[in-house]
Design a protein around this motif. Sequence first.
Motif, PDB file in Angstrom:
ATOM      1  N   THR A 248      -6.039   8.712  15.339  1.00  0.00           N
ATOM      2  CA  THR A 248      -6.529  10.024  15.805  1.00  0.00           C
ATOM      3  C   THR A 248      -5.588  10.652  16.828  1.00  0.00           C
ATOM      4  O   THR A 248      -5.551  11.879  16.979  1.00  0.00           O
ATOM      5  CB  THR A 248      -7.936   9.892  16.410  1.00  0.00           C
ATOM      6  OG1 THR A 248      -7.916   8.852  17.406  1.00  0.00           O
ATOM      7  CG2 THR A 248      -8.946   9.525  15.340  1.00  0.00           C
TER       8      THR A 248
ATOM      9  N   ASP B 138      -2.861   1.410  15.934  1.00  0.00           N
ATOM     10  CA  ASP B 138      -4.079   0.692  15.557  1.00  0.00           C
ATOM     11  C   ASP B 138      -4.766   1.469  14.443  1.00  0.00           C
ATOM     12  O   ASP B 138      -5.269   2.582  14.654  1.00  0.00           O
ATOM     13  CB  ASP B 138      -5.022   0.555  16.760  1.00  0.00           C
ATOM     14  CG  ASP B 138      -4.403  -0.288  17.870  1.00  0.00           C
ATOM     15  OD1 ASP B 138      -3.705  -1.261  17.536  1.00  0.00           O
ATOM     16  OD2 ASP B 138      -4.616   0.031  19.052  1.00  0.00           O
ATOM     17  N   ASP B 139      -4.765   0.910  13.246  1.00  0.00           N
ATOM     18  CA  ASP B 139      -5.315   1.601  12.079  1.00  0.00           C
ATOM     19  C   ASP B 139      -5.997   0.599  11.156  1.00  0.00           C
ATOM     20  O   ASP B 139      -5.331  -0.091  10.374  1.00  0.00           O
ATOM     21  CB  ASP B 139      -4.201   2.332  11.325  1.00  0.00           C
ATOM     22  CG  ASP B 139      -4.723   3.151  10.154  1.00  0.00           C
ATOM     23  OD1 ASP B 139      -5.935   3.121   9.902  1.00  0.00           O
ATOM     24  OD2 ASP B 139      -3.908   3.830   9.501  1.00  0.00           O
ATOM     25  N   PRO B 140      -7.325   0.490  11.222  1.00  0.00           N
ATOM     26  CA  PRO B 140      -8.036  -0.471  10.369  1.00  0.00           C
ATOM     27  C   PRO B 140      -7.968  -0.135   8.881  1.00  0.00           C
ATOM     28  O   PRO B 140      -8.249  -0.994   8.037  1.00  0.00           O
ATOM     29  CB  PRO B 140      -9.474  -0.396  10.886  1.00  0.00           C
ATOM     30  CG  PRO B 140      -9.583   0.950  11.535  1.00  0.00           C
ATOM     31  CD  PRO B 140      -8.240   1.239  12.111  1.00  0.00           C
ATOM     32  N   ASP B 141      -7.595   1.101   8.538  1.00  0.00           N
ATOM     33  CA  ASP B 141      -7.537   1.506   7.132  1.00  0.00           C
ATOM     34  C   ASP B 141      -6.188   1.219   6.485  1.00  0.00           C
ATOM     35  O   ASP B 141      -6.029   1.387   5.279  1.00  0.00           O
ATOM     36  CB  ASP B 141      -7.843   3.002   7.000  1.00  0.00           C
ATOM     37  CG  ASP B 141      -9.251   3.341   7.421  1.00  0.00           C
ATOM     38  OD1 ASP B 141     -10.147   2.496   7.218  1.00  0.00           O
ATOM     39  OD2 ASP B 141      -9.462   4.434   7.973  1.00  0.00           O
ATOM     40  N   TRP B 142      -5.198   0.788   7.276  1.00  0.00           N
ATOM     41  CA  TRP B 142      -3.862   0.569   6.730  1.00  0.00           C
ATOM     42  C   TRP B 142      -3.698  -0.898   6.377  1.00  0.00           C
ATOM     43  O   TRP B 142      -3.741  -1.773   7.240  1.00  0.00           O
ATOM     44  CB  TRP B 142      -2.813   1.000   7.751  1.00  0.00           C
ATOM     45  CG  TRP B 142      -1.387   0.688   7.407  1.00  0.00           C
ATOM     46  CD1 TRP B 142      -0.501  -0.005   8.156  1.00  0.00           C
ATOM     47  CD2 TRP B 142      -0.677   1.072   6.226  1.00  0.00           C
ATOM     48  NE1 TRP B 142       0.724  -0.084   7.533  1.00  0.00           N
ATOM     49  CE2 TRP B 142       0.637   0.567   6.339  1.00  0.00           C
ATOM     50  CE3 TRP B 142      -1.026   1.790   5.076  1.00  0.00           C
ATOM     51  CZ2 TRP B 142       1.608   0.760   5.357  1.00  0.00           C
ATOM     52  CZ3 TRP B 142      -0.056   1.984   4.096  1.00  0.00           C
ATOM     53  CH2 TRP B 142       1.231   1.476   4.241  1.00  0.00           C
ATOM     54  N   THR B 143      -3.521  -1.182   5.094  1.00  0.00           N
ATOM     55  CA  THR B 143      -3.413  -2.572   4.631  1.00  0.00           C
ATOM     56  C   THR B 143      -1.978  -3.097   4.671  1.00  0.00           C
ATOM     57  O   THR B 143      -1.752  -4.288   4.499  1.00  0.00           O
ATOM     58  CB  THR B 143      -3.947  -2.705   3.194  1.00  0.00           C
ATOM     59  OG1 THR B 143      -3.231  -1.794   2.336  1.00  0.00           O
ATOM     60  CG2 THR B 143      -5.432  -2.375   3.151  1.00  0.00           C
TER      61      THR B 143
ATOM     62  N   ALA C  67       0.828  -1.208   0.000  1.00  0.00           N
ATOM     63  CA  ALA C  67       0.000   0.000   0.000  1.00  0.00           C
ATOM     64  C   ALA C  67       0.865   1.262   0.000  1.00  0.00           C
ATOM     65  O   ALA C  67       1.864   1.352   0.706  1.00  0.00           O
ATOM     66  CB  ALA C  67      -0.913  -0.004   1.224  1.00  0.00           C
TER      67      ALA C  67
ATOM     68  N   THR D 123      -2.017   6.792   6.369  1.00  0.00           N
ATOM     69  CA  THR D 123      -3.442   7.112   6.206  1.00  0.00           C
ATOM     70  C   THR D 123      -3.818   8.430   6.867  1.00  0.00           C
ATOM     71  O   THR D 123      -4.989   8.815   6.838  1.00  0.00           O
ATOM     72  CB  THR D 123      -4.320   5.998   6.797  1.00  0.00           C
ATOM     73  OG1 THR D 123      -4.114   5.924   8.206  1.00  0.00           O
ATOM     74  CG2 THR D 123      -3.986   4.647   6.163  1.00  0.00           C
TER      75      THR D 123
END
Length: 307
Positions: free
Chosen positions: A193, A264-269, A154, A217
Amino acid sequence: MSLDVHPQLLRALRAVLETGSLTAASERLGFTQSALSKQIATLESAAGTQLFRRGPRGVEPTPAATRLAARAVTILDQLDAASRELAAVDAPLDGRVALGGFPATAMRLVPQTIARVRADYPAVEIDFLESSTPVQIRRLRAGRLDLAILGVGAGLPEWDLTGIELEQLPSGSLLLAVGARHRLARSRHVAVTDLAGEGWIAGRGARGEPQFGPWPTLAGPRVVAELGDWSTRLGFVAAGLGITTVPRLAAQSLPAEVTCVEVDDPDWTGRSMTLARIGALPAPAAAVRTALRHEARRIADWTPLSS
């Protein structure tokens, strides 16, 4: 149930998974398609489950095939290593290997690999060429490298890898690097955040060369400095002048005044390391490949909490 199969069946499994078809896999391994189909059928019988289903674009692996293949890679690597070690008893391995890697690999992965190869095969010489991924690809095509450690995933360009054989190396996740006095330094995990408003130290290189810097992100990051090498960037981080990102493969080589934090980042693949080569590897290069995989796994398994 005990799975006791010939290693060739595991090689057949891996070839079908990597090529996506029985035809391409049989060409790679030098068997007829019929012979390869029989090998897969024998492996399915031994495993007691279906490994492939026929789909519109060739054969599609079942979850069982994917899981078995992950084990097969380790098993075949160990068998290859044993074969080389036995051969070395009567004929010590020697030769020169040209290895390329992007700058972060030079912090721990490559030095540990060279030390391991030197201990196991004293007559093998490794020439390390540090450069960005696009430069390594050019050197690999020009025959100046035997092996190249590339960054993929990514946020990185889609490199032209036509004709290049690839194999993923264990790499681990991206980490946040902050100064020891930073407000996040004692955190085990932070959310994206929590990074809003921070000043970032970013890498600087030639146009088109990927660099580590702000969290990928994060929207509208504030970059306070762009610096050319890792030691300078980490010096700024240690002084509290900003924060940056580091790959896990570099995390154990940070200055004492810099600490790592998980994000912790759910948008980072994520990104990964890939070992690239063109054509068959001679024995010295194969030994370097095995050492690289071993050291990469050790680094990927490391966590900030284990330091």
